[in-house]
Design an enzyme around this catalytic site. Sequence first.
Site, PDB file in Angstrom:
ATOM      1  N   ASN A 167       0.797  -1.228   0.000  1.00 15.40           N
ATOM      2  CA  ASN A 167       0.000   0.000   0.000  1.00 15.40           C
ATOM      3  C   ASN A 167       0.829   1.277   0.000  1.00 15.40           C
ATOM      4  O   ASN A 167       0.381   2.300  -0.520  1.00 15.40           O
ATOM      5  CB  ASN A 167      -0.927  -0.003   1.223  1.00 15.40           C
ATOM      6  CG  ASN A 167      -1.533   1.372   1.477  1.00 15.40           C
ATOM      7  OD1 ASN A 167      -2.405   1.815   0.761  1.00 15.40           O
ATOM      8  ND2 ASN A 167      -1.029   2.058   2.500  1.00 15.40           N
ATOM      9  N   THR A 204      -8.468  10.683   2.484  1.00 22.62           N
ATOM     10  CA  THR A 204      -7.360  10.308   3.358  1.00 22.62           C
ATOM     11  C   THR A 204      -6.623  11.589   3.734  1.00 22.62           C
ATOM     12  O   THR A 204      -6.937  12.667   3.220  1.00 22.62           O
ATOM     13  CB  THR A 204      -6.369   9.356   2.657  1.00 22.62           C
ATOM     14  OG1 THR A 204      -5.709  10.066   1.595  1.00 22.62           O
ATOM     15  CG2 THR A 204      -7.073   8.136   2.078  1.00 22.62           C
ATOM     16  N   TYR A 252       3.747   9.622 -11.191  1.00 24.43           N
ATOM     17  CA  TYR A 252       2.756   8.787 -10.499  1.00 24.43           C
ATOM     18  C   TYR A 252       2.066   7.857 -11.489  1.00 24.43           C
ATOM     19  O   TYR A 252       1.876   6.661 -11.225  1.00 24.43           O
ATOM     20  CB  TYR A 252       1.748   9.679  -9.792  1.00 24.43           C
ATOM     21  CG  TYR A 252       0.798   8.961  -8.872  1.00 24.43           C
ATOM     22  CD1 TYR A 252       1.245   8.416  -7.670  1.00 24.43           C
ATOM     23  CD2 TYR A 252      -0.556   8.833  -9.182  1.00 24.43           C
ATOM     24  CE1 TYR A 252       0.371   7.761  -6.806  1.00 24.43           C
ATOM     25  CE2 TYR A 252      -1.436   8.192  -8.331  1.00 24.43           C
ATOM     26  CZ  TYR A 252      -0.971   7.653  -7.143  1.00 24.43           C
ATOM     27  OH  TYR A 252      -1.843   7.006  -6.297  1.00 24.43           O
TER      28      TYR A 252
END
Length: 253
Positions: free
Chosen positions: A88, A187, A152
């Site tokens: 993760n 988050t 990314y």
Amino acid sequence: MRRFVDKVVVVTGAGSGIGKATAERFLDEGAKVVLVGRTRSKLENVAKSYPADQVLIIEADISNEAAVDGLIGMAAEKFGRIDTLVNNAGMVAQGDVASLSTGDWRKVMAVDLDGVFFASRAAMPHLKSSSGSIVNVSSVSGTGGDWGMAAYNAAKGGVTNLTRAMAMDHGKDGVRVNAVCPSFTKTGMTDDMTGDDKLVAKFNDRFALNGPGRAEDVAAVIAFLASDDARFVTGVNLPVDGGMSASNGQPRQ
């Protein structure tokens, strides 16, 4: 549900966000969980609500090959086995190829892609022994492009296809490998986004469901993919995106 009693799960980036929610989901379902992250206080905050013999905290940088080999060894020594690895841990550096620094490019690749490789390689002998599984946290950014997120996109695209490759290579070894591909999820990393009402409205125009998603939504899918309920599922990059990927990209009429 108590699907993971007597199972051992390693979760990287377990101190916050999707990693924290995932660790808590496995702990609540009876697993022994190895919490891996860079900040001990965050890991201790996750562990404090659970019995001490159910958790192992390991501070480690998953982009460091030796550190990853060490943490997998510690996990196996502590609990005697490893049944699931959840890759993760991740980071973002914004910019296109004209503006990204070499340093930022390498940091993203080191954490988001190298870390998945290092941990998967180190854990594989243990997962073969337990007929275990790997669940990678990729992204919708690993299945399609974004503006201004070249590093990314490249790293998560690598995770997406590495998931398929490992599933093919290790299925006959009894190891299943899948990934979740979240979109905009609440988050700590997205606090600046969730506070921008105009931006949230733009995302909601693309979601089939109302969003953004919650870390717990992603954790539930990770737990499913790791469970025996998904025993004939491997090589899947499963969108957890509120239906965003159902669209062909054309605007609402």
